[in-house]
Structures are given as structure tokens and as C-alpha cells.
Enzyme design. Structure first.
Site, PDB file in Angstrom:
ATOM      1  N   ARG A  23     -13.750  91.950  19.840  1.00 39.33           N
ATOM      2  CA  ARG A  23     -13.964  93.289  20.424  1.00 39.33           C
ATOM      3  C   ARG A  23     -15.303  93.907  20.065  1.00 39.33           C
ATOM      4  O   ARG A  23     -15.661  94.966  20.568  1.00 39.33           O
ATOM      5  CB  ARG A  23     -12.808  94.208  20.025  1.00 39.33           C
ATOM      6  CG  ARG A  23     -11.610  93.979  20.946  1.00 39.33           C
ATOM      7  CD  ARG A  23     -10.527  94.972  20.685  1.00 39.33           C
ATOM      8  NE  ARG A  23      -9.766  94.625  19.501  1.00 39.33           N
ATOM      9  CZ  ARG A  23      -9.173  95.502  18.717  1.00 39.33           C
ATOM     10  NH1 ARG A  23      -9.283  96.788  18.954  1.00 39.33           N
ATOM     11  NH2 ARG A  23      -8.482  95.101  17.670  1.00 39.33           N
ATOM     12  N   GLN A  85     -12.256  77.965   7.659  1.00 41.73           N
ATOM     13  CA  GLN A  85     -11.087  77.997   8.547  1.00 41.73           C
ATOM     14  C   GLN A  85     -11.650  77.660   9.928  1.00 41.73           C
ATOM     15  O   GLN A  85     -12.154  78.526  10.630  1.00 41.73           O
ATOM     16  CB  GLN A  85     -10.446  79.395   8.545  1.00 41.73           C
ATOM     17  CG  GLN A  85      -9.175  79.473   9.371  1.00 41.73           C
ATOM     18  CD  GLN A  85      -8.794  80.907   9.726  1.00 41.73           C
ATOM     19  OE1 GLN A  85      -9.654  81.796   9.751  1.00 41.73           O
ATOM     20  NE2 GLN A  85      -7.542  81.130  10.031  1.00 41.73           N
ATOM     21  N   GLY A 113     -12.542  91.245   5.352  1.00 44.74           N
ATOM     22  CA  GLY A 113     -14.001  91.353   5.396  1.00 44.74           C
ATOM     23  C   GLY A 113     -14.498  92.466   6.291  1.00 44.74           C
ATOM     24  O   GLY A 113     -15.684  92.807   6.268  1.00 44.74           O
ATOM     25  N   GLY A 148      -2.421  97.856  11.952  1.00 47.15           N
ATOM     26  CA  GLY A 148      -0.994  97.549  11.837  1.00 47.15           C
ATOM     27  C   GLY A 148      -0.244  98.739  11.269  1.00 47.15           C
ATOM     28  O   GLY A 148      -0.725  99.430  10.371  1.00 47.15           O
ATOM     29  N   ARG A 342     -48.122 102.339   5.251  1.00 42.70           N
ATOM     30  CA  ARG A 342     -47.569 100.986   5.412  1.00 42.70           C
ATOM     31  C   ARG A 342     -47.558 100.264   4.057  1.00 42.70           C
ATOM     32  O   ARG A 342     -48.039 100.792   3.069  1.00 42.70           O
ATOM     33  CB  ARG A 342     -48.396 100.248   6.462  1.00 42.70           C
ATOM     34  CG  ARG A 342     -48.223 100.851   7.863  1.00 42.70           C
ATOM     35  CD  ARG A 342     -49.228 100.303   8.852  1.00 42.70           C
ATOM     36  NE  ARG A 342     -49.284  98.857   8.822  1.00 42.70           N
ATOM     37  CZ  ARG A 342     -50.333  98.146   9.228  1.00 42.70           C
ATOM     38  NH1 ARG A 342     -51.423  98.736   9.682  1.00 42.70           N
ATOM     39  NH2 ARG A 342     -50.296  96.831   9.170  1.00 42.70           N
ATOM     40  N   ALA A 389     -62.250 113.562   8.902  1.00 42.89           N
ATOM     41  CA  ALA A 389     -61.426 113.235  10.073  1.00 42.89           C
ATOM     42  C   ALA A 389     -62.030 112.066  10.842  1.00 42.89           C
ATOM     43  O   ALA A 389     -63.242 111.975  11.002  1.00 42.89           O
ATOM     44  CB  ALA A 389     -61.341 114.457  10.983  1.00 42.89           C
ATOM     45  N   ALA A 432     -71.712 112.319   9.009  1.00 43.05           N
ATOM     46  CA  ALA A 432     -70.721 112.251  10.083  1.00 43.05           C
ATOM     47  C   ALA A 432     -71.220 111.344  11.196  1.00 43.05           C
ATOM     48  O   ALA A 432     -72.398 111.326  11.520  1.00 43.05           O
ATOM     49  CB  ALA A 432     -70.459 113.654  10.623  1.00 43.05           C
TER      50      ALA A 432
HETATM   51  C1  UD1 Z   1      -5.370  93.171  10.407  1.00 44.54           C
HETATM   52  C2  UD1 Z   1      -3.881  93.297  10.084  1.00 44.54           C
HETATM   53  C3  UD1 Z   1      -3.466  94.725  10.350  1.00 44.54           C
HETATM   54  C4  UD1 Z   1      -4.289  95.668   9.508  1.00 44.54           C
HETATM   55  C5  UD1 Z   1      -5.777  95.440   9.723  1.00 44.54           C
HETATM   56  C6  UD1 Z   1      -6.559  96.181   8.665  1.00 44.54           C
HETATM   57  C7  UD1 Z   1      -2.931  91.122  10.541  1.00 44.54           C
HETATM   58  C8  UD1 Z   1      -2.112  90.324  11.482  1.00 44.54           C
HETATM   59  N1  UD1 Z   1      -3.143  92.394  10.903  1.00 44.54           N
HETATM   60  O1  UD1 Z   1      -5.505  93.465  11.785  1.00 44.54           O
HETATM   61  O2  UD1 Z   1      -2.092  94.885  10.057  1.00 44.54           O
HETATM   62  O3  UD1 Z   1      -3.972  97.005   9.822  1.00 44.54           O
HETATM   63  O4  UD1 Z   1      -6.113  94.043   9.588  1.00 44.54           O
HETATM   64  O5  UD1 Z   1      -7.915  96.232   8.997  1.00 44.54           O
HETATM   65  O6  UD1 Z   1      -3.345  90.619   9.519  1.00 44.54           O
HETATM   66  N2  UD1 Z   1      -9.618  86.726   9.973  1.00 44.54           N
HETATM   67  C9  UD1 Z   1      -9.753  85.433   9.509  1.00 44.54           C
HETATM   68  N3  UD1 Z   1      -9.174  84.426  10.218  1.00 44.54           N
HETATM   69  C10 UD1 Z   1      -8.443  84.635  11.330  1.00 44.54           C
HETATM   70  C11 UD1 Z   1      -8.288  85.951  11.799  1.00 44.54           C
HETATM   71  C12 UD1 Z   1      -8.880  86.985  11.080  1.00 44.54           C
HETATM   72  O7  UD1 Z   1     -10.398  85.191   8.501  1.00 44.54           O
HETATM   73  O8  UD1 Z   1      -7.933  83.662  11.892  1.00 44.54           O
HETATM   74  C13 UD1 Z   1     -10.290  87.806   9.233  1.00 44.54           C
HETATM   75  C14 UD1 Z   1     -11.218  88.606  10.095  1.00 44.54           C
HETATM   76  O9  UD1 Z   1     -12.546  88.068  10.049  1.00 44.54           O
HETATM   77  C15 UD1 Z   1     -11.146  90.002   9.497  1.00 44.54           C
HETATM   78  C16 UD1 Z   1      -9.774  90.033   8.834  1.00 44.54           C
HETATM   79  O10 UD1 Z   1      -9.332  88.698   8.748  1.00 44.54           O
HETATM   80  O11 UD1 Z   1     -12.151  90.197   8.530  1.00 44.54           O
HETATM   81  C17 UD1 Z   1      -8.783  90.835   9.672  1.00 44.54           C
HETATM   82  O12 UD1 Z   1      -8.703  90.258  10.955  1.00 44.54           O
HETATM   83  P1  UD1 Z   1      -8.714  91.137  12.281  1.00 44.54           P
HETATM   84  O13 UD1 Z   1      -8.685  90.198  13.429  1.00 44.54           O
HETATM   85  O14 UD1 Z   1      -9.774  92.143  12.233  1.00 44.54           O
HETATM   86  O15 UD1 Z   1      -7.289  91.813  12.174  1.00 44.54           O
HETATM   87  P2  UD1 Z   1      -6.860  93.272  12.626  1.00 44.54           P
HETATM   88  O16 UD1 Z   1      -6.450  93.208  14.048  1.00 44.54           O
HETATM   89  O17 UD1 Z   1      -7.865  94.253  12.249  1.00 44.54           O
END
Ligand code: UD1
Ligand code: MG
Length: 474
Positions: A23, A85, A113, A148, A342, A389, A432
């Protein structure tokens, strides 16, 4: 049991950072997007270090080389163990990857993250309160958005977490959100992670489902309320990013104001996290201060100034629309409005730099004045010199840069071109409009321009249609 030593498992931070962040509509990995001058992941790593974790496992996947590369230069004092991953199957799968590389049981502080506002001290408090158990950080948000929802059990504990995409209307109305911050024993959560199934709206293996399953199996999960709901702000799109950026900046302004800095309109001020400003300095609206800038006390920075990685002393006035980059300004100087310093510009104390003066790689002594419309590059300028100047150090011959030296108390007349390498001696003057190509001795006058002649009655003769040049043919 006597004689059995109980070892406390170590606390290891796990940061989930592999997601694409669809997104964001970006070609860049989400966790590298910057808020208040730092990548999102950088904020999270700092918090993990401040919480006292011994090491950190960072799960990366999408564009993982870029993410690793951004943190290869000691950005955090924590030892980072990178885990891949390859396919982003969800947060549950990401945590399972991290658990798989641990060689002994540990207490895990799981962080997202993309949740940059969490504070180290908050994490420390959460760890202390949770002990060896399970916990989940929650916050009540007025606009819970895509986060969530935390569904509580009858007795106020956790029942389960429902993702916004899967929630029924009554669940969506819940304002308690999952901040994406968890404490779990690695051995305890392992079995629940391996049993996850992607039967949800996003087709992912949700870490949050592992919590619901554990609760159903009788595991107690503590709900840890974040003291500041902003700490739960997760960045999933550019609007979230803007909100996180502003919240981090507000936090910095708050710290500075608490330490005695006047910030007239914090909401219109950008001061990055590492900037230092002394007490009784005054920051006007619309100022941007970035990077490792250090500003002394009793200094005023006016609207529109942009200051990056610079050092500014005490009692300095930085005028409106002044731009500074890697510049040093000693005490009691006045710079701007509309000045540009600079890299390598160094102003001695009490100097005055006015509008449309550009300075680069030049050291000015104490009390130097350059009031208007000048370029001073690759130069050494002595104390109390006055730069008229329109003065230009002609430092570049098309191939190489050359230096200009101006002695103490020298007077450079307006519109002097100083063709470097060249030296104007102590107390010397240039006339000047001169193009100075040779050194001017101490106390001497350098003048190089055509002598002026006046033509009497010229205008009248022109208006009568007579020849425009002077009467004589010399
Ligand atoms: C997730 C939580 C949600 C919570 C929110 C908080 C889940 C299912 N949902 O949703 O309940 O309110 O975070 O911010 O966990 N990531 C991976 N591998 C993946 C998918 C995601 O490492 O396969 C990492 C993303 O890079 C991100 C973090 O996990 O940093 C959260 O993933 P994201 O997809 O942002 O989950 P949210 O929809 O925000
Ligand atoms: Mg998120």
C-alpha cells in the site's frame, strides 16, 4: 530439584521487516521509508537497543539486499542477525523463520519494522512486567484504521485479534488495537506458528492467529497498555508515514522545549532526532534543522531557514531563507536573510553575512563582513576583512580549483573579481570593479579597470540626432 540451576533465557529482539508494503505504492522496501530523518527500521532498532536486548534478529525478504545495505554501517549498536523470508507469507511465517535460527530457547521481544514510534523505555517496562510470560501491546486509538482489533475476553484478558480486513462491523468498531509488539517465549510460540493456516482475507499466515490459538489452549496473554497511543502507529501507507513523521517531530520539539528551547510553532517546525539546540535559543515557524546539526544557546533561527549537519555557536542570528549545509558558524554571527553556506564554510565569531552571499570551502576570520551578492569559494579570509557587494572569488579555471587569500582588515571593493590563485595582503584595498589577477601587497591598492572619461553634452547631441560618440575623433 535442589542443586538445579535456573538459567534465565536471554532476551532477543525479533523485527519483522520482510513485507512488500504494497500500500505504499513504492519501489522501495517499506521499512526503508524515512520518518523524521530515519528509516522506519532504524527507529525500531534503536528502541530495541534501548530496551536492553542483547541482539536482534531482523527478518527481511522483499529487496532484502537494500535493507541490509542500509544498516551495514553501524547504525545500531546491536548485533544484527539477518534472516531471509524468501516468500512473504505473513507475519506468522516471518516469526517462524526467526525462531528457526535460534540455537537455544529465548525470550522474544517481537517488533514490527513498520511501527517506528515505540520507545525503548516502553519496551523495557513491557519486558519487566511480562517476565517469562506472553504479552501483547495494545493502545486505544480514535482512528484504528487498518490495524488489528484486540477482542477482549469476559475477564478483560485477550480473546483473539481480528485483522481489519477480516473483521465484522462490530469488531471494526473496537478501538483497542494490536500494536504489533509482543513478548513470547520462543519455545512456547513455536508449535502455534507451525499450525497456522492462511484461511483469511489476505491469504496470509497471521502471527495474531497464533495468539488466539494459544489463548484457546489456556495460555495467559497479558495486555500491556502503551502509555502513549502514538507508539502503536503502524505505517502501511503514505498517510500513515506522514502521521508518523509528524508525531516523531512533535516528540523532538517537546523534548527541546522541555530543555528550554523556544519553538514558536512546533507544528510548523522540522527538527530531526539527532539535532542538539541550547537553551534560550528561539526557533521560528517554518524552520528545518536536519542531521547532526548542533546549535548553541541564545541563537535565533528565522523562518524558512534550512540547516543540515552544521555547527552554530551561541548568540547567532540566522536570517530568513538561509540555507546551511555542513557549515560552521562561531558565536555572535549574523547570517542572512537569503545566505547560502555550503560544505566547508566556516565563519569566525562576530561575522556578518548578508543576502545572496554564497560561501563554500572558505574560512572567514573574526568579524568579517560580506553583506551582499557575493561568491566566496576556496578562500581564506582574515579577521575584520570587508568584502564589498558583488565580490567573486574566481576559483575555477575550467579544470582546477584555486585558492584566494585575503589578509586581515583588507577592504575588497564592490564588484571585485579575484582570479585565483591570488592573495590580497593585510590591510590592502582593491578598487571597486577591479579584476585582480596579481597579488596585492600588504597595505597596497589593487586597481585594474579602464580610466573613466566624461563626454560633455553627449545626451543633448544624441537627442538632436547628431553623432553619438564624443565630438573629437581621438
Ligand atoms: C500487523 C498485525 C496487526 C497489527 C499491525 C500493527 C498481523 C497479521 N497483523 O498488521 O494485527 O495491528 O501489524 O502495525 O500480524 N512482514 C514480514 N513478513 C510477512 C509479512 C509482514 O516480515 O510475510 C513484516 C512487515 O514488513 C511489517 C510487519 O511484518 O514490518 C507487519 O506486517 P504488515 O503487513 O504491515 O501487517 P499489518 O497489516 O500492519
Ligand atoms: Mg503494518
Amino acid at each position: 530439584m535442589s542443586g538445579t540451576k535456573v538459567h534465565k533465557p536471554p532476551t532477543i529482539a525479533v523485527v519483522l521487516a520482510a513485507g512488500r508494503g504494497t500500500r505504499m505504492r513504492s519501489s522501495r522496501p517499506k521499512v526503508l521509508h524515512r520518518a523524521a530523518g530515519r528509516p522506519l527500521l532504524g527507529w525500531v532498532l534503536r528502541a530495541a537497543a534501548a530496551a536492553g536486548c542483547e541482539k536482534v534478529v531482523v527478518v527481511v525478504g522483499h529487496e532484502s539486499q537494500k535493507v541490509r545495505g542500509a544498516f551495514s554501517g553501524g547504525e545500531t549498536e546491536l548485533e544484527i542477525l539477518w534472516v531471509e523470508q524468501a516468500e512473504q507469507k505473513g507475519t506468522g511465517d516471518a516469526l517462524a523463520r526467526a525462531v528457526a535460527v535460534l540455537d537455544s530457547p529465548a525470550r522474544l521481544l517481537v517488533l514490527s519494522g513498520d511501527v517506528p514510534l515505540v520507545r525503548g523505555e516502553t519496551l523495557g517496562a513491557m519486558l519487566a512486567e511480562t517476565g517469562e510470560g506472553w504479552a501483547l501491546a495494545v493502545a486505544d486509538l480514535e482512528e484504528p484504521g487498518s490495524l488489528g482489533r484486540v477482542i477482549a475476553s469476559g475477564d478483560g484478558g485477550l480473546k483473539r485479534i481480528v485483522e481489519a480486513a477480516d473483521a465484522e462491523p462490530d469488531e471494526l468498531a473496537v478501538r483497542a488495537v494490536n500494536a504489533g509488539i509482543y513478548v513470547v517465549p520462543s519455545a512456547g510460540i513455536g508449535p502455534y506458528l507451525s499450525r497456522l493456516r492462511p484461511g483469511n482475507a489476505q491469504g496470509e499466515l497471521y502471527l495474531t492467529d497464533a495468539f488466539g490459538d494459544a489463548v484457546e489452549a489456556g495460555v495467559g496473554v497479558r495486555l500491556f497498555s502503551l502509555p502513549d497511543p502514538d507508539e502503536a502507529l503502524g505505517v502501511n501507507d503514505r498517510s500513515d508515514l506522514a502521521r508518523a513523521h509528524r508525531a516523531l517531530l512533535d516528540r523532538k520539539c517537546g523534548q527541546l522545549m522541555a530543555a528550554g528551547v523556544t519553538i514558536l510553532e512546533p507544528a510548523r517546525t522540522v527538527i530531526e532526532a539527532d539535532v542538539e539546540i541550547g537553551a534560550d535559543s528561539e526557533i521560528h515557524p517554518g524552520v528545518t534543522i536536519l542531521g547532526s546539526t548542533v546549535v548553541g544557546s541564545d541563537t535565533t533561527v528565522h523562518s524558512g531557514a534550512v540547516i543540515q549537519d552544521s555547527r552554530i555557536g551561541t548568540g547567532v542570528e540566522i536570517g530568513p531563507m538561509t540555507v546551511l549545509e555542513e557549515a560552521t558558524i562561531e558565536d555572535d554571527c549574523r547570517v542572512g536573510p537569503y545566505a547560502r553556506l555550503r560544505p566547508g564554510a566556516h565563519l569566525g565569531s562576530g561575522s556578518r553575512i548578508g543576502n545572496f552571499v554564497e560561501i563554500k570551502n572558505a574560512t572567514l576570520g573574526k568579524g568579517v563582513k560580506a553583506g551582499h551578492l557575493s561568491y566566496l569559494g576556496d578562500a581564506q579570509i582574515g579577521d575584520r576583512a570587508n568584502i564589498g557587494a558583488g565580490t567573486v572569488t574566481c576559483n575555477y579555471d575550467g579544470k582546477e580549483k584555486h585558492r584566494t587569500e585575503i589578509g586581515e582588515a583588507a577592504f575588497i571593493g564592490s564588484d571585485t573579481m579575484l582570479v585565483a590563485p591570488v592573495r590580497v595582503g593585510e590591510g590592502a584595498t582593491t578598487a571597486a570593479g577591479s579584476v585582480i589577477t596579481q597579488d596585492v601587497p600588504d597595505g597596497g591598492l589593487g586597481v585594474s579597470r579602464a580610466r573613466q572619461r566624461n563626454v560633455e553634452g553627449w545626451v543633448e547631441r544624441r537627442d538632436r540626432g547628431q553623432p553619438k560618440s564624443g565630438g573629437s575623433k581621438n
